[in-house]
Design a protein around this motif. Structure first.
Motif, short mmCIF file in Angstrom:
data_model
loop_
_atom_site.label_atom_id
_atom_site.label_comp_id
_atom_site.label_asym_id
_atom_site.label_seq_id
_atom_site.Cartn_x
_atom_site.Cartn_y
_atom_site.Cartn_z
N TRP A 27 -10.85 5.75 -1.39
CA TRP A 27 -10.45 5.08 -2.62
C TRP A 27 -9.27 4.16 -2.34
CZ3 TRP A 27 -6.81 7.48 -6.53
CH2 TRP A 27 -6.73 6.69 -7.66
N ALA A 60 -6.18 2.17 -1.55
CA ALA A 60 -4.94 2.72 -1.02
C ALA A 60 -3.80 2.60 -2.02
CB ALA A 60 -4.58 1.99 0.26
N GLU A 61 -3.87 1.60 -2.87
CA GLU A 61 -2.80 1.36 -3.84
C GLU A 61 -2.54 2.61 -4.70
OE1 GLU A 61 0.12 -0.75 -5.86
OE2 GLU A 61 -1.00 -1.37 -4.08
N GLN A 62 -3.62 3.28 -5.09
CA GLN A 62 -3.47 4.42 -5.96
C GLN A 62 -3.69 5.72 -5.20
OE1 GLN A 62 -6.37 2.79 -8.82
NE2 GLN A 62 -4.93 3.53 -10.34
N ARG A 63 -3.66 5.64 -3.90
CA ARG A 63 -3.96 6.82 -3.12
C ARG A 63 -3.02 7.94 -3.52
NH1 ARG A 63 -2.99 6.24 2.98
NH2 ARG A 63 -1.75 8.13 3.04
N PHE A 64 -3.56 9.08 -3.76
CA PHE A 64 -2.73 10.16 -4.24
C PHE A 64 -2.95 11.39 -3.39
CE2 PHE A 64 -1.89 13.85 -6.78
CZ PHE A 64 -0.57 13.60 -7.07
#
Lengths: 198, 430, 337
Positions: free
Chosen positions: B21, B23-27
C-alpha cells in the motif's frame, strides 16, 4: 395473413421492408453498444473517502438489514485501548457494558490481545451498515472502519436505491472483477473470495 | 453455515501486503509480543462472470421453448408451464434483475454516456426478446417475462375493457418509454426499476409503497388482465413494433378461420380482431377525414414536443446535480434554514458553486431537449393511434392483433379447427 | 347491452383506481423532488455528534489571538520550523519553502518527500525523509546524509539541540539520539525497566512528536497512545510525565493525542490534537492554561497541525487545510518593541 404471402401486395411489400428495417435497427443498436460492451457486469460500491456517514445506507437499501456493512481493515487499525468507534463518547472508564457501546446493533467485538492492545471485529450478521462507528474512527483514529457494499448480500439492483439517496454521491458502478473500494488497499490486491450466488 | 469472512494468515505475509500500500500512509501495526496473528478479511466476490451468460442462455432457451409451444405445438398448457417456470426462475430465484424492461435504461445510458458500457449479458437480455418478436411475435410476454407471468396467473376473472379505453390507455407506455430513456440517458434515475411494482414482491422486501403498488396491480389484474403489460410496460412498445412486423406470428386457426365466433371472447387482453366491413359512407368523406388526421399529426407532434420542453425544466430536478445546485442556491439566498447532508457534502468537497451551477444548467437544457423529443414521440404515437383507429380495413376472419397479442396461446383451444380444441375433442368423444 | 355497460363501469372503476395510484405515485415523486430543494436537514438516527464533543468546554477565556498568517504554496505541507532570526522553513512534498519576513525567499528541492524539519541555534537545517536525516546549510546545500534507520522507519519529528539531535520514528516506535556529526548514539524506546509501566511508546496513528527541553535537560516526547507527554533525560531515562485522557478541555481526547507539541521559552507547552482539532496551552507542570486556538479556528477533520515557537512567545501553527502558517500571540495588549 396467408393472403399476403400468396399474392404480393403493396402492404405485404411495405411490411417486408419494415421488417428488414427493424432487423437492421436492432442489429445497429446491438453493434453500437457491443463495440464497447464489457464481458463483466457492473456492481455497486461506495467510495469510503467520499462517504459522509449520513446513515442512509442502513435505511435506504431494499434489503433489511442493509447489504452495506462496516468493514475493519486490520492493516491500518491502531488496536487502540480506547476505540472511539467502539465506546460511547463521554465514558469515564473502559467498561464494555452495553450502555458504554457506540454500535446500535452491538456488532463490534473487542478482543484483548496484549496490554494495551485490543482487536476489534465486526459481526456482519449484526451490523446494519449505519456508519456510526466510521466517523469517530476516521476523526480520532486511522479510519480502519468504513462502509462497503458486501457482494455476498447485495442483490445488485439495476438502480441501487441507496445510490439514489446518497447525499455525497459516493456510490458508483464498479467493474465486477474489482468490486471493493477499500481504504488502505491497492484495489488490484483486494483478496476476493468467490462464492455460489444467484 | 456462512463461512467466516476472514481467515488467519501469518503475520509475515500480512506485513508484505501492508507494504504494498502507498508508502505515504504506511502504518506499522503494533509489534505484539504475544505471537498474535493479524486477521484479514476475505471480501466476497460478486457472481462469477459465467452466471450472466447462464442466465442469458436460460432466457434464450425459454424463448425457444415458448416459440415451440406456441407455433409448433400450439399448446396453452405448455405456455402455462413455461409461465410458471419463468415466474419461479426469473422472478423469485433471480429476483427480477436484470430484466429486459429495465435493460432499456442500460441501453440508453450506454448510448448517451461514453463512460458506461453494457455487459454482454444485458445486451442479450435486451435484444433477444426483440429478435424473437420480429420473427415469432411477443413470445417473451407470453411465457418468459416474470412480470407478465405473475399477472398472467392472477388474471382470474378478466372482463373485456371497452376498446376505446383500451386503445387510449395504450398511449401511456409511449410516454413512459420516452421518460425512461430521458431519465436514464441523463443519468438522473432508472424510473422503470424504481417504479417496478412486482420486483419488490419477488424479493419480498422493499419500501412499503412499492409493495402496495404491486399488490394493487395484482388485485386490479384479477379483473383487468395484465394491467402493467397493457397500459404501462415501456418494453411492450418496442415488442409491439417488432411483433407487428413478425415473420411467423401465431394465428388462432391453424388453417382458415371458419367464422364460428367461438374464440371471440377467449382473449382476456382484447387482442383479437373481429371481421369488419368498410363503413357505408361516401368515399369523399373518408378521404377528408384522413386528410384532417394527417394534418393533426404534425400538430400533435409539435404540441407534445412543446409540453415535453416545458416539463423538462422541472423534471430536471430529479437529477441530483440540479437538485443540489438549487438547494445550494436557495441556501445561499437565505430562503431556507440550515443545510442538508448533500449541500454540506458539496461544500466540504471543495468544488465551486459556479461549476455546480454550470453543470445544472447544461443538465436542465439536456432535459428540455430530451423532454421535447420524448413529448414529440408521445404526440406522434397518439396521432398514429387516432389514425389507426379511424382507418377501416376489411377483415374477413378472426385473428390476433399482432401488436398487442402476447402469444399466450389462450385462444388456440377455442378454435374448433385446432386438433387440441376442446370442442373437437368433445365431438370425438360423442 | 347490460353486460357491456357493466364491463364499461367496471373498467372505468378499476382503471380509475390504477390512474389514481399512478397520479399518487407521480405526486409523491414530485414532492420528493421538490423536497430535495426545500426540506430541512435530514435527521440521522445514527449520527455521531462530533460538534457536541468539540463544544464540551466552558474554556478559560482565550488569552491568545491570531495575529497573522503566512500563505504556504506547497503540496501537502507537513512541518514547520523557525530559526533564531525568525526565518520560517516549511516542508511539503519534496520541497522546503524558506520564508523571510513573510515573503518567499527560496525553495529547496530534495529527492524524496520531506517528512519533518528542524533548525538548530546555528541555523543548520535538519530534514528527514521517511528513513534518514539530511543536514543542510543555510543556503540549502546538502552537507551531510545520515545513516538509514531501517525498513520499518517512519520519521515524524526532529529536535536539534546544541549537541544532540533527537529523531522520532513512529515505525520503530523509538526516538533515536544522534550527535551533531550524525553518529547514532542510542535509542530511547520508552520502556522503563524500573518503573511501574513498561509499555514503551504506543502509537496507534502516524503522529509522534517531541520537543527539546528549554533548559537543556533532555527531551519531552509525546506518548500518544497513553495520551501524555513524557520527559526523558539525555540518557533515555524517564523522569516524569503529564497529561491524561478525557473529554474535558484540559484533557487529551482520542486514541492518540496530542499529535504535536512545542515547549515555549518560558517552559510552558503548546499542544495540538486531531479528532477535536484544537491547540492548547499548558504550564510547565502540565496544568491546563487555556486555548491557543479552539476547534472553531480550524476546518473540521484537519490533522497534522504542526507547531513551532517563534520570538516573543509567538506560536506558529501549520494549517494544512488552509495551507497557511498561522501565527498566534498571547496577551490582549499589543507588544511594544
Amino acid at each position: 395473413m396467408s393472403d399476403d404471402s400468396r399474392q404480393p401486395s403493396r402492404r405485404g411489400f411495405l411490411r417486408g421492408a419494415l421488417g428488414v428495417g427493424a432487423t437492421l435497427a436492432l442489429g445497429g443498436l446491438g453493434a453500437a453498444t457491443v463495440g464497447q460492451a464489457r464481458r463483466r457486469e457492473w456492481v455497486w460500491q461506495l467510495d469510503p473517502d467520499i462517504c459522509i456517514q449520513c446513515g442512509q445506507c442502513a435505511t435506504e437499501c431494499v434489503l433489511n438489514p442493509s447489504a452495506v456493512k462496516c468493514v475493519q481493515n486490520y492493516e491500518i487499525c491502531g488496536y487502540c485501548d480506547l476505540c472511539f468507534g467502539y465506546f460511547q463518547p463521554g465514558i469515564t472508564d473502559l467498561n464494555t457494558g452495553a450502555e458504554n457501546l457506540l454500535c446500535p446493533a452491538g456488532a463490534i467485538e473487542r478482543v484483548f490481545v496484549e496490554e494495551p492492545y485490543y482487536e476489534y471485529n465486526i459481526d456482519e450478521e449484526l451490523c446494519i451498515g449505519c456508519g456510526k462507528c466510521v466517523k469517530p474512527c476516521l476523526a480520532f483514529g486511522n479510519g480502519s472502519f468504513f462502509l462497503q457494499v458486501r457482494h455476498d448480500r447485495c442483490i445488485n439492483c439495476n438502480q441501487c436505491s441507496i445510490a439514489r439517496k446518497c447525499p455525497s454521491n459516493a456510490y458508483k458502478r464498479v467493474p465486477a472483477d474489482k468490486p471493493y473500494l477499500l481504504r488502505g488497499y491497492d484495489p488490484d490486491k483486494v483478496p476476493l473470495k468467490t462464492r455460489r450466488v444467484r | 453455515m456462512r463461512l467466516k469472512p476472514r481467515i488467519w494468515l501469518a503475520a509475515g505475509t500480512m506485513a508484505l501486503l501492508g507494504m504494498a500500500w502507498a508508502a505515504e500512509q504506511r502504518f506499522p501495526k503494533p509489534d505484539f509480543e504475544s505471537g498474535y496473528n493479524f486477521p484479514q478479511y476475505q471480501h466476497a466476490a460478486p457472481a462469477p462472470w459465467f452466471y450472466e451468460f447462464l442466465d442469458a442462455a436460460v432466457l434464450l432457451g425459454a424463448l425457444s421453448l415458448g416459440t415451440y409451444f406456441v407455433l409448433k405445438k400450439r399448446t396453452r398448457r405448455g405456455m402455462l408451464g413455461l409461465t410458471i417456470f419463468s415466474l419461479l426462475y426469473f422472478g423469485f430465484y433471480k429476483q427480477g434483475c436484470i430484466c429486459a424492461i429495465g435493460a432499456i435504461q442500460n441501453m440508453s445510458l450506454a448510448l448517451f454516456d461514453p463512460e458506461y458500457a453494457v455487459s454482454y449479458g444485458t445486451l442479450i437480455v435486451f435484444l433477444a426478446p426483440l429478435f424473437f418478436a420480429l420473427l415469432f411475435g411477443r413470445i417473451y410476454c407470453g411465457g418468459v417475462c416474470p412480470l407478465g407471468a405473475i399477472q398472467d396467473l392472477f388474471a382470474l376473472k378478466p372482463i373485456a375493457v371497452p376498446r376505446w379505453i383500451d386503445r387510449a390507455l395504450g398511449v401511456f407506455p409511449y410516454i413512459y418509454l420516452g421518460a425512461a430513456v430521458l431519465f436514464a440517458a441523463t443519468r438522473a434515475d432508472f424510473i422503470i426499476c424504481r417504479f417496478d411494482p412486482f420486483v419488490p414482491l419477488f424479493r419480498l422486501t422493499g419500501h412499503w409503497q412499492t409493495l402496495w403498488l404491486g399488490a394493487g396491480f395484482l388485485l386490479v389484474g384479477v379483473f383487468i388482465a395484465r394491467p402493467y403489460c397493457r397500459y404501462f410496460c415501456p418494453y411492450g412498445v418496442l415488442l409491439g413494433w417488432m411483433s407487428r412486423l413478425s415473420k411467423w406470428h401465431m394465428s388462432i386457426a391453424p388453417e382458415r378461420c371458419t367464422l364460428c365466433r367461438l374464440c371471440e371472447n377467449s382473449c382476456p387482453f382484447g387482442a383479437i380482431n373481429t371481421p369488419t366491413q368498410p363503413p357505408r359512407e361516401p368515399r369523399a368523406h373518408g378521404v377528408r377525414r384522413l386528410a384532417m388526421l394527417f394534418a393533426l399529426i404534425p400538430a400533435l407532434l409539435i404540441g407534445g414536443g412543446a409540453i415535453g420542453w416545458f416539463a423538462g425544466g422541472p423534471l430536471s430536478r430529479a437529477h441530483r446535480t440540479v437538485a443540489l445546485a438549487e438547494r445550494v442556491a436557495v441556501e445561499d439566498a437565505g430562503w431556507v434554514e440550515g443545510s442538508t447532508n448533500a449541500s454540506d457534502a458539496f461544500r466540504m468537497s471543495g468544488a465551486t458553486k459556479q461549476e455546480l451551477l454550470a453543470d445544472a444548467r447544461s443538465l436542465r437544457q439536456a432535459f428540455r431537449i430530451g423532454g421535447a423529443g420524448a413529448g414529440a414521440f408521445a404526440g406522434l404515437a397518439f396521432g398514429l393511434l387516432i389514425l389507426g383507429s379511424s382507418v377501416h380495413r376489411t377483415r374477413d376472419e378472426y385473428n390476433v392483433d399482432r401488436a398487442t397479442c402476447f402469444s399466450c396461446a389462450r385462444c388456440i383451444p377455442y378454435c374448433p379447427e385446432d386438433p387440441s380444441s376442446k370442442i373437437l375433442q368433445e365431438k370425438q368423444c360423442l | 347491452m347490460n353486460h357491456r355497460t357493466k364491463n364499461l363501469m367496471l373498467s372505468i372503476g378499476l382503471l380509475g383506481g390504477v390512474g389514481c395510484l399512478m397520479v399518487w405515485g407521480v405526486l409523491t415523486m414530485l414532492r420528493d423532488v421538490r423536497e430535495t430543494v426545500t426540506k430541512p436537514a435530514e435527521q440521522n438516527p445514527y449520527q455521531y455528534d462530533m460538534d457536541a464533543l468539540r463544544k464540551t468546554d466552558e474554556a478559560p477565556q482565550a488569552a491568545w489571538r491570531e495575529v497573522g498568517a503566512i500563505p504556504l504554496p506547497l503540496d501537502h505541507p507537513k512541518d514547520l520550523a523557525l530559526d533564531a532570526s525568525g526565518t520560517l522553513y516549511v516542508c511539503g512534498g519534496n520541497e522546503i519553502l524558506v520564508v523571510k519576513n513573510g515573503e518567499e525567499a527560496k525553495r529547496i528541492e530534495l529527492d524524496e518527500p520531506v517528512r519533518c524539519i528542524d533548525v538548530d541555534k546555528d541555523g543548520k537545517l535538519y530534514a528527514a525523509f521517511s528513513r534518514r536525516v539530511v543536514q543542510l546549510n543555510q543556503q540549502g546545500e546538502l552537507e551531510a546524509e545520515w545513516g538509514d534507520l531501517g525498513e520499518l522507519a517512519e520519521i515524524t519529528a526532529i529536535a536539534a539541540g546544541p549537541a544532540l539531535v533527537y529523531v522520532a520514528d513512529y515505525g520503530n516506535r523509538r526516538v533515536w539520539k544522534f550527535d551533531k556529526t550524525g553518529q547514532l548514539l542510542e535509542a530511547i524506546d520508552g520502556v522503563n525497566p524500573n518503573g511501574e509501566e513498561q509499555g514503551g511508546f504506543i502509537i496507534p496513528s502516524p503522529y509522534f512528536d517531541l520537543t527539546l527541553d528549554v533548559n537543556g535537560d533532555g527531551v519531552w516526547i509525546v506518548n500518544p497512545g497513553r495520551l501524555r507527554v513524557e520527559h526523558y533525560t539525555p540518557d533515555g531515562e524517564r523522569t516524569g510525565h503529564w497529561g491524561k485522557s478525557g473529554w474535558e478541555a484540559e484533557e487529551f481526547c482520542g486514541c492518540c493525542n496530542p499529535t504535536h507539541i512545542v515547549q515555549l521559552p518560558d517552559g510552558s507547552f503548546v499542544t495540538s490534537e486531531k479528532g477535536i482539532e484544537r491547540v492548547k496551552h499548558y504550564s510547565k507542570d502540565g496544568a491546563f492554561i487555556g486555548y491557543v486556538a479552539p476547534p472553531e479556528s480550524f476546518d473540521s477533520g484537519v490533522t497534522g497541525l504542526a507547531l513551532d515557537a517563534g520570538a516573543q512567545g509567538r506560536v506558529y501553527i501549520l494549517d494544512p487545510s488552509w495551507k497557511q502558517a498561522r501565527i498566534f500571540e498571547e496577551g490582549l495588549a499589543p507588544y511594544i518593541d
